[in-house]
Scaffold this active site. Structure first.
Site, PDB file in Angstrom:
ATOM      1  N   SER A   1      15.700  49.396   7.768  1.00 39.91           N
ATOM      2  CA  SER A   1      16.725  50.384   8.101  1.00 39.91           C
ATOM      3  C   SER A   1      17.720  50.554   6.958  1.00 39.91           C
ATOM      4  O   SER A   1      18.100  49.586   6.283  1.00 39.91           O
ATOM      5  CB  SER A   1      17.480  49.960   9.359  1.00 39.91           C
TER       6      SER A   1
ATOM      7  N   ASP B   1      23.080  59.433  11.286  1.00 45.21           N
ATOM      8  CA  ASP B   1      22.973  57.991  11.070  1.00 45.21           C
ATOM      9  C   ASP B   1      23.018  57.702   9.569  1.00 45.21           C
ATOM     10  O   ASP B   1      21.999  57.423   8.927  1.00 45.21           O
ATOM     11  CB  ASP B   1      21.674  57.477  11.688  1.00 45.21           C
TER      12      ASP B   1
END
Length: 390
Positions: free
Chosen positions: A241, A129
């Site tokens: 994030s 990710d």
């Protein structure tokens, strides 16, 4: 407030950028504290471009990122990939803002011209990710955050290492309280068995559950969480994030992780971060790691044997990309030179020079080689081969 929303994917809670599927928002940096405005200049806010034009930076911010070169930011892939369709966002949909506060009259906003998503990023597992954003113009007046190197792994990512998380995300575990000023939190890195083998781990008297192998990958992920003096959990969540997991202070601070996902926020599961050291090849290829020539000579470990010298060196810690190292063994009495070369593996490189005369004094030195040039020569190390190892 916020273009990003939480999407539950099995046991995961991802925080996405626009466009996304509507879902209940999830809290972020929970139980943190206001960040020193001068401490994290390299942390950038990702903005939904359309929301910025209509409502301003504060409403448009949806993820974080870290400036690792003047023109490149490192963030999470899920911030720039539509979690419903799997399509990468167009660079024109994203802007970048620098500065510790989102509510200022004239924010510094820069366009994005390129988005590179890790080719092995997986939506459902959040594996790999990580993504790299290219800026429309270089930022030359902000200090960069160096990426952790292979030679620093043992020191920077060992279980129990203290780390820092930074972001503008929700600070409430039961509602929506989004700060305009950057916040930070202190967390602790968990051992690998807690991030892929289901082992629990205790931080300051609070026991956290671990993730199983079908939930997390210790190879590509780092688990971390913190605990306040009042035994409240410190965690990163929606809006954070893509932001950094940092280890070290001052010039020794390094980017070791990227905020990725979690099983709820500020719960008794740790937050999960992309392990930057597993993504170095991707980061080099996309320009997120500065390419420099080795600045320091190799550090050598030399073992003299029967008619042989075995030399081992560790990878440099200055961020340079070393492709080989060369060893020279010189007989100072005759001027004869023998040598060997090796390509360093993950952290070390080893080669041997044979055909030496036992009882004879030799001088050993070495250099690193890289595409941009060689390092300084290491100081001579004196050895004398013998039938018995020294």
């Amino acid at each position: 407030r916020r273009a990003g929303v939480a999407i539950e994917v099995g046991a995961l809670v991802l925080v996405t950028g626009p466009p996304a599927v509507k879902a209940a928002p999830t809290p972020r940096i929970v139980n943190g504290a206001p960040a020193d405005p001068a401490a994290f200049p390299f942390v950038a806010a990702l903005l939904e471009a359309d929301a910025d034009r209509k409502q301003g930076v504060y409403q448009a911010q949806f993820c974080g990122a870290s400036l690792t070169t003047p023109s490149v930011l490192v963030t999470a892939a899920h911030c720039v990939v539509n979690q419903k369709t799997g399509e990468r966002l167009d660079p024109s949909e994203i802007l970048v803002s620098f500065g510790p506060t989102l509510k200022i009259p004239n924010p510094r906003v820069i366009a994005v011209t390129g988005i590179d998503v890790h080719p092995s990023y997986r939506l459902r597992t959040a594996d790999n990710d990580i993504a790299v954003l290219t800026l429309a113009q270089p930022v030359t007046d902000i200090p960069l955050i160096p990426v952790v190197t292979l030679s620093q792994l043992d020191e920077y990512t060992a279980a129990g290492t203290k780390a820092t998380i930074v972001g503008w995300g929700n600070t409430s575990s039961s509602g929506n309280v989004f700060p305009d000023a950057l916040r930070s939190g202190q967390v602790e890195i968990f051992p690998s068995p807690s991030c892929g083998s289901g082992k629990s781990y205790v931080v300051d008297g609070v026991r956290f559950r671990g993730y199983r192998s079908d939930e997390a990958s210790a190879e590509n992920m780092i688990c971390a969480a913190g605990v306040t003096a009042d035994a409240e959990v410190i965690d990163a969540c929606q809006g954070d994030s893509g932001g950094p997991l940092l280890v070290g202070t001052g010039t020794e601070r390094r980017l070791v992780g990227v905020v990725s996902w979690g099983e709820r926020c500020a719960s008794y599961f740790p937050g999960v971060y992309t392990r930057v050291s597993s993504e170095l090849e991707f980061l080099r290829r996309t320009g997120a790691i500065p390419t420099i020539a080795p600045s320091a000579p190799p550090q050598l470990s030399v073992a003299a044997r029967d008619g042989e010298v075995r030399v081992t060196t560790v990878a440099p810690s200055d961020g340079s990309e070393v492709t080989a190292f060369a060893v020279s063994v010189v007989n100072p009495a005759t001027g004869e030179v023998r040598g060997c070369t090796s390509s360093p593996t993950r952290r070390t490189g080893t080669c041997s020079v044979t055909g030496l005369v036992n009882g004879t004094r030799y001088l050993v030195n070495a250099i690193y080689g890289s595409p941009l040039g060689n390092s300084p020569v290491a100081p001579n190390v004196e050895v004398i081969p013998s039938m018995q190892p020294l």
